[in-house]
Design a protein around this motif. Sequence first.
Motif, PDB file in Angstrom:
ATOM      1  N   GLU A 109       0.832  -1.392  -0.057  1.00 19.03           N
ATOM      2  CA  GLU A 109      -0.183   0.000  -0.052  1.00 19.03           C
ATOM      3  C   GLU A 109       0.869   1.177  -0.019  1.00 19.03           C
ATOM      4  O   GLU A 109       2.012   1.124   0.571  1.00 19.03           O
ATOM      5  N   ILE A 110       0.387   2.220  -0.659  1.00 22.28           N
ATOM      6  CA  ILE A 110       1.044   3.676  -0.536  1.00 22.28           C
ATOM      7  C   ILE A 110      -0.307   4.413  -0.042  1.00 22.28           C
ATOM      8  O   ILE A 110      -1.256   4.680  -0.659  1.00 22.28           O
ATOM      9  N   ILE A 111       0.156   4.852   1.203  1.00 24.07           N
ATOM     10  CA  ILE A 111      -0.711   5.696   2.227  1.00 24.07           C
ATOM     11  C   ILE A 111      -0.436   7.123   1.963  1.00 24.07           C
ATOM     12  O   ILE A 111       0.600   7.623   2.416  1.00 24.07           O
ATOM     13  N   LEU A 112      -1.530   7.928   1.744  1.00 18.11           N
ATOM     14  CA  LEU A 112      -1.368   9.312   1.849  1.00 18.11           C
ATOM     15  C   LEU A 112      -2.096   9.909   3.090  1.00 18.11           C
ATOM     16  O   LEU A 112      -3.268   9.736   3.207  1.00 18.11           O
ATOM     17  N   ASN A 113      -1.291  10.473   3.818  1.00 21.10           N
ATOM     18  CA  ASN A 113      -1.829  11.278   5.031  1.00 21.10           C
ATOM     19  C   ASN A 113      -1.599  12.663   4.859  1.00 21.10           C
ATOM     20  O   ASN A 113      -0.718  13.158   4.497  1.00 21.10           O
ATOM     21  N   GLY A 114      -2.899  13.443   5.020  1.00 20.83           N
ATOM     22  CA  GLY A 114      -2.740  14.793   4.752  1.00 20.83           C
ATOM     23  C   GLY A 114      -3.456  15.668   5.904  1.00 20.83           C
ATOM     24  O   GLY A 114      -4.094  15.405   7.026  1.00 20.83           O
ATOM     25  N   ASP A 115      -3.328  16.941   5.877  1.00 19.74           N
ATOM     26  CA  ASP A 115      -3.927  17.794   6.638  1.00 19.74           C
ATOM     27  C   ASP A 115      -4.300  19.073   6.128  1.00 19.74           C
ATOM     28  O   ASP A 115      -3.301  19.756   5.469  1.00 19.74           O
ATOM     29  N   THR A 116      -5.521  19.537   5.923  1.00 23.97           N
ATOM     30  CA  THR A 116      -6.073  20.613   5.148  1.00 23.97           C
ATOM     31  C   THR A 116      -5.923  21.820   5.848  1.00 23.97           C
ATOM     32  O   THR A 116      -6.354  22.884   5.485  1.00 23.97           O
ATOM     33  N   GLN A 117      -5.675  21.776   7.441  1.00 22.92           N
ATOM     34  CA  GLN A 117      -5.405  23.001   8.021  1.00 22.92           C
ATOM     35  C   GLN A 117      -6.639  23.828   8.067  1.00 22.92           C
ATOM     36  O   GLN A 117      -6.987  24.994   7.951  1.00 22.92           O
ATOM     37  N   GLY A 118      -7.878  23.160   8.328  1.00 21.80           N
ATOM     38  CA  GLY A 118      -9.056  23.614   8.572  1.00 21.80           C
ATOM     39  C   GLY A 118     -10.140  23.965   7.452  1.00 21.80           C
ATOM     40  O   GLY A 118     -11.253  24.594   7.708  1.00 21.80           O
ATOM     41  N   LYS A 119      -9.499  23.807   6.050  1.00 24.03           N
ATOM     42  CA  LYS A 119     -10.395  24.075   5.154  1.00 24.03           C
ATOM     43  C   LYS A 119     -10.736  22.835   4.323  1.00 24.03           C
ATOM     44  O   LYS A 119      -9.994  21.780   4.335  1.00 24.03           O
ATOM     45  N   ARG A 120     -12.002  22.927   3.490  1.00 30.37           N
ATOM     46  CA  ARG A 120     -12.150  21.648   2.596  1.00 30.37           C
ATOM     47  C   ARG A 120     -11.416  21.385   1.528  1.00 30.37           C
ATOM     48  O   ARG A 120     -11.395  22.633   0.951  1.00 30.37           O
ATOM     49  N   LEU A 121     -10.666  20.317   1.378  1.00 35.05           N
ATOM     50  CA  LEU A 121     -10.008  20.143   0.222  1.00 35.05           C
ATOM     51  C   LEU A 121     -10.934  19.274  -0.677  1.00 35.05           C
ATOM     52  O   LEU A 121     -11.042  17.918  -0.231  1.00 35.05           O
ATOM     53  N   VAL A 122     -11.083  19.661  -1.848  1.00 32.62           N
ATOM     54  CA  VAL A 122     -11.717  18.556  -2.870  1.00 32.62           C
ATOM     55  C   VAL A 122     -10.861  18.574  -4.183  1.00 32.62           C
ATOM     56  O   VAL A 122     -10.498  19.841  -4.928  1.00 32.62           O
ATOM     57  N   ALA A 123     -10.028  17.682  -4.372  1.00 32.85           N
ATOM     58  CA  ALA A 123      -9.377  17.416  -5.360  1.00 32.85           C
ATOM     59  C   ALA A 123      -8.721  16.037  -5.450  1.00 32.85           C
ATOM     60  O   ALA A 123      -8.900  15.214  -4.741  1.00 32.85           O
ATOM     61  N   ASP A 124      -8.211  15.914  -6.721  1.00 27.84           N
ATOM     62  CA  ASP A 124      -7.368  14.532  -7.101  1.00 27.84           C
ATOM     63  C   ASP A 124      -5.913  14.895  -6.887  1.00 27.84           C
ATOM     64  O   ASP A 124      -5.158  16.024  -7.421  1.00 27.84           O
ATOM     65  N   VAL A 125      -5.410  14.185  -6.064  1.00 25.87           N
ATOM     66  CA  VAL A 125      -3.966  14.445  -5.829  1.00 25.87           C
ATOM     67  C   VAL A 125      -3.464  12.807  -6.259  1.00 25.87           C
ATOM     68  O   VAL A 125      -3.726  12.022  -6.107  1.00 25.87           O
ATOM     69  N   ARG A 126      -2.309  13.425  -7.111  1.00 28.33           N
ATOM     70  CA  ARG A 126      -1.820  12.360  -7.939  1.00 28.33           C
ATOM     71  C   ARG A 126      -0.199  12.130  -7.429  1.00 28.33           C
ATOM     72  O   ARG A 126       0.610  13.074  -7.401  1.00 28.33           O
TER      73      ARG A 126
END
Length: 204
Positions: A155-172
């Motif tokens: 598995e490749i696991i993506l851990n993120g933090d939007t810092q309180g704002k809604r993130l709607v995106a494709d991350v490649r």
Amino acid sequence: MKGRIFLILIFAGLIFSGCEKQKFDFVLDLNQVITYHVDQNGAFELASAISRNDVLQLVDIGADAEIKDVRIQTLAISTTVAEGNAADKVKLTLFYKDLQTGREKVFENYQVPITGLMGISNSFSPVSLLLDRGVNKIRNKIRSYLESNDYFDYEIILNGDTQGKRLVADVRIKIVATVEYSECMEVLKPFSDGESCGSGEPGI
């Protein structure tokens, strides 16, 4: 007419001179892109499973080829903004994980700007600081797949933090690896200039 006969005789001579196995060295790039569809506010974690078949379909290497080296050249990130996005940046950490060797960071707390027109993909940008232990896990896994020594997914696991704002995106995430290998191929003797394949060599 004489010229045509001469060419036919030359061609026949090449055929009857026979073929032999010769070892040749090759280098190719293996590019794998993993896409995460993100719709999150705050901290999140998404996983993508990678199989041996996922990797093998990216390369054209004979099953009997001898793998000499595999190197990870770069990992890069691209984003595409989707409708509803309010974030202008996201902090990302990437992990490698499998059942045999556990979980290892590939990069950590890498800040990525979320810019561009909606639905238009940004160009891939290389991650400037990679962690050797995680990168080596990916490299070793790819090599084991190519050498038919490993058939288990990872598995490749993506851990993120939007810092309180809604993130709607494709991350490649794009993984670029270079594979060096040698393979025995059958060639006409008059044109053979590679290393002879002995008994037991790949391709024999």
